[in-house]
Design a protein around this motif. Structure first.
Motif, short mmCIF file in Angstrom:
data_model
loop_
_atom_site.label_atom_id
_atom_site.label_comp_id
_atom_site.label_asym_id
_atom_site.label_seq_id
_atom_site.Cartn_x
_atom_site.Cartn_y
_atom_site.Cartn_z
N TYR A 178 24.44 23.65 8.55
CA TYR A 178 24.15 22.33 9.12
C TYR A 178 25.32 21.83 9.97
O TYR A 178 25.14 21.33 11.08
N ASN A 179 26.53 21.97 9.46
CA ASN A 179 27.71 21.48 10.18
C ASN A 179 27.93 22.24 11.48
O ASN A 179 28.37 21.68 12.50
N GLN A 180 27.61 23.55 11.47
CA GLN A 180 27.75 24.33 12.70
C GLN A 180 26.71 23.90 13.74
O GLN A 180 27.02 23.80 14.93
N ASN A 181 25.50 23.67 13.28
CA ASN A 181 24.44 23.27 14.21
C ASN A 181 24.71 21.89 14.83
O ASN A 181 24.35 21.64 15.98
N THR A 182 25.33 21.02 14.03
CA THR A 182 25.61 19.66 14.54
C THR A 182 27.01 19.56 15.13
O THR A 182 27.41 18.47 15.59
N GLU A 183 27.77 20.67 15.09
CA GLU A 183 29.13 20.69 15.60
C GLU A 183 29.99 19.56 15.01
O GLU A 183 30.66 18.80 15.70
N ALA A 184 29.90 19.44 13.70
CA ALA A 184 30.64 18.39 13.00
C ALA A 184 32.12 18.67 13.01
O ALA A 184 32.56 19.82 12.84
N ASP A 185 32.92 17.63 13.25
CA ASP A 185 34.38 17.74 13.26
C ASP A 185 34.87 17.69 11.82
O ASP A 185 34.99 16.61 11.22
N LYS A 186 35.18 18.84 11.25
CA LYS A 186 35.57 18.90 9.86
C LYS A 186 37.05 18.64 9.64
O LYS A 186 37.54 18.76 8.52
N SER A 187 37.75 18.27 10.72
CA SER A 187 39.13 17.83 10.49
C SER A 187 39.16 16.53 9.71
O SER A 187 40.15 16.18 9.09
N VAL A 188 38.03 15.82 9.80
CA VAL A 188 37.83 14.63 8.96
C VAL A 188 36.74 14.99 7.96
O VAL A 188 35.61 15.31 8.36
N LEU A 189 37.08 14.96 6.69
CA LEU A 189 36.15 15.43 5.66
C LEU A 189 34.84 14.66 5.63
O LEU A 189 33.80 15.18 5.23
N LEU A 190 34.86 13.42 6.07
CA LEU A 190 33.67 12.58 6.03
C LEU A 190 32.58 13.07 6.97
O LEU A 190 31.40 12.81 6.75
N ASN A 191 32.97 13.74 8.04
CA ASN A 191 31.98 14.17 9.03
C ASN A 191 31.08 15.26 8.47
O ASN A 191 31.50 16.10 7.66
N GLY A 192 29.84 15.28 8.96
CA GLY A 192 28.88 16.31 8.55
C GLY A 192 28.46 16.16 7.10
O GLY A 192 28.56 15.09 6.50
N ARG A 193 27.96 17.26 6.57
CA ARG A 193 27.52 17.26 5.16
C ARG A 193 28.61 17.85 4.29
O ARG A 193 29.34 18.78 4.70
N ASN A 194 28.70 17.33 3.04
CA ASN A 194 29.75 17.75 2.12
C ASN A 194 29.18 17.80 0.69
O ASN A 194 28.16 17.17 0.39
N GLN A 195 29.88 18.53 -0.13
CA GLN A 195 29.55 18.52 -1.55
C GLN A 195 30.49 17.56 -2.27
O GLN A 195 31.66 17.47 -1.94
N THR A 196 29.91 16.87 -3.28
CA THR A 196 30.72 15.93 -4.06
C THR A 196 30.89 16.48 -5.47
O THR A 196 30.07 17.27 -5.98
N ASN A 197 31.97 16.04 -6.09
CA ASN A 197 32.22 16.48 -7.47
C ASN A 197 31.16 15.94 -8.43
O ASN A 197 30.78 16.60 -9.40
N LEU A 198 30.64 14.75 -8.15
CA LEU A 198 29.60 14.17 -9.02
C LEU A 198 28.30 14.95 -8.88
O LEU A 198 27.61 15.21 -9.87
N GLY A 199 27.93 15.33 -7.65
CA GLY A 199 26.71 16.10 -7.45
C GLY A 199 26.77 17.45 -8.14
O GLY A 199 25.78 17.90 -8.75
N ILE A 200 27.93 18.13 -8.04
CA ILE A 200 28.06 19.43 -8.70
C ILE A 200 28.07 19.26 -10.22
O ILE A 200 27.51 20.10 -10.95
N PHE A 201 28.65 18.17 -10.70
CA PHE A 201 28.64 17.94 -12.16
C PHE A 201 27.20 17.72 -12.65
O PHE A 201 26.83 18.22 -13.72
N ARG A 202 26.41 16.98 -11.89
CA ARG A 202 25.01 16.77 -12.29
C ARG A 202 24.28 18.11 -12.37
O ARG A 202 23.50 18.35 -13.30
N LYS A 203 24.54 18.97 -11.39
CA LYS A 203 23.90 20.28 -11.41
C LYS A 203 24.40 21.11 -12.59
O LYS A 203 23.62 21.86 -13.22
N TYR A 204 25.68 20.97 -12.92
CA TYR A 204 26.22 21.69 -14.07
C TYR A 204 25.55 21.22 -15.36
O TYR A 204 25.18 22.04 -16.21
N ALA A 205 25.41 19.90 -15.51
CA ALA A 205 24.76 19.36 -16.71
C ALA A 205 23.32 19.85 -16.81
O ALA A 205 22.84 20.21 -17.90
N ASP A 206 22.61 19.90 -15.68
CA ASP A 206 21.23 20.39 -15.66
C ASP A 206 21.18 21.86 -16.07
O ASP A 206 20.33 22.27 -16.88
#
Length: 427
Positions: A314-342
């Protein structure tokens, strides 16, 4: 002819006294007294003999039959009550001859005998009801039904009819007159208001199958939390988990709200529903290094890798500037924890995967972000259920720091002291 012979023997003493020159009135009095004493003695002996004889016959008969109904008849004293009929018949047949010269006393005694017969019939009716209830309680089809309440209702009607007839015998007033029935109905409605409400409630409880004997119910209003042991006309008895007993008015089962756990007991699992409150400031986007570190967690490694490919594409297709972490799509620690609990719940053998299973993210509160665990355990027994639930949350609470998350906790006195000490040292 038999009555004439009986009259001859009962009047023999009277004739003997008169022939001996005694005053006739005194002779009649002495004859009546002696005959009354003899009759009382003879009737008592007959009552004892007949009672023992009938009870033994019933026991011998019940030992030879396979059904248990006759055994319950003996326990409810049915043979003893039936045995009283013969002595009463002898007295009823004899006293008109003994007290022929004392009509007022004779009339009174006959009324007493009639009253006793009515009471005896009601007692026999009660023993039959008790026998029927005890017999049905041993049938699997009826063991959880409120049979005692039905027995009590029928006994109220039985005693009511008996009392009406007794009043009619003692007073001579007809119980079938409109005025008498109206007055009696008003009195009964006033006296038995709670009983009538309980009767209606017990019928609704049985017909609608609201509560059965053996159900686990929670009734906060009355402090009841345990198993129903008895359903009677007026009260429902609950044995709590601390082995105390709580009585609940039967009518409250249809007028108030309570919780019946039967559905859970009959289902394929017992629900676990509890939340972990995550401190909001600990939620963040994950860097590449942190993602690589979390790939070491075996349960979620496939998910992280799959998710990472989707994010990079997704980030490559949208040419997101990843020098700033906020740009594009990202994974969060809370989202991964939810998946771990599941994933952890799906791997847990104590959790029923055929029932609903979910780890969800609720709306943030002033206590943090609730992450709710919603699933069902195979084992529904309270002690084992609590152990399963504790094991799950023990693990998840210990796992939270691995994802860079923090649990929310209201500061204690020690926390405040430490903050104050840091503040003072910095100044």
């Amino acid at each position: 002819m038999n009555q004439e012979i009986l009259k001859y023997y009962l009047c023999w003493l009277q004739n003997y006294f008169v022939n001996s020159g005694m005053n006739e009135d005194l002779a009649i009095f002495l004859n009546t007294m002696i005959n009354s004493i003899v009759l009382t003695f003879v009737v008592t002996l007959i009552d004892i003999f007949v009672r023992k004889f009938i009870v033994q016959i019933f026991k011998a008969f019940s030992d030879k039959t396979k059904t248990t109904f006759d055994d319950f008849l003996i326990k409810s004293n049915f043979p003893r009550f039936v045995a009283h009929f013969l002595p009463v018949i002898i007295v009823w047949y004899t006293i008109p001859i003994i007290f022929i010269e004392y009509q007022l006393i004779l009339k009174f005694l006959l009324r007493i005998i009639d009253v006793y017969l009515i009471i005896l019939i009601v007692l026999i009716f009660r023993s039959i009801l008790k026998t029927t209830r005890s017999y049905l309680e041993h049938k699997p089809r009826f063991h959880d039904k409120p049979l005692q309440s039905y027995q009590q209702v029928l006994m109220i009607f039985g005693w009511g009819i008996g009392i009406f007839f007794i009043i009619n015998i003692l007073t001579g007033y007809s119980i079938f007159s409109l005025a008498t029935l109206g007055a009696a109905s008003a009195v009964l409605l006033l006296i038995f208001k709670d009983t009538i409400l309980g009767f209606v409630a017990s019928i609704q409880v049985s017909v609608n199958d609201i509560v059965r004997i053996g159900d686990w119910i929670t009734f906060s209003k009355y402090g009841a939390d345990g198993y129903v042991t008895e359903i009677s006309l007026a009260t429902v008895t609950v044995q709590n988990f601390d082995h105390t007993f709580t009585t609940i008015p039967t009518y409250s089962l249809i007028s108030d709200s309570f919780q019946n756990w039967r559905g859970m007991q009959e289902s394929a699992g017992r629900r676990i529903k509890r939340s972990l409150f995550i401190k909001q400031t600990s939620v963040k986007f994950l860097s590449s290094e942190e993602i690589e570190e979390l790939k070491k967690v075996q349960l979620i490694k496939p998910y992280i890798e799959h998710r990472e490919r989707d994010v990079q594409k997704y980030n490559q297709n949208t040419e997101a500037d990843k020098s700033v972490l906020l740009n594009g799509r990202n994974q969060t620690n809370l989202g991964i924890f939810r998946k771990y609990a599941d994933a952890f719940l799906h791997e847990n053998p104590a959790i029923n995967k055929d029932l609903f299973l979910m780890v969800r993210h609720l709306a943030p509160t002033d206590r943090g972000i609730p992450i709710e665990i919603f699933c069902f355990s195979y084992d529904k027994r309270w002690e084992n259920y609590e152990h399963i639930q504790a094991d799950i949350f023990d693990h998840l609470i210990a796992a939270i720091p691995y994802f860079g998350l923090e649990l929310f906790e209201i500061p204690s006195g020690k926390d405040v002291s430490q903050i104050s000490a840091k503040f003072n040292s910095s100044n």
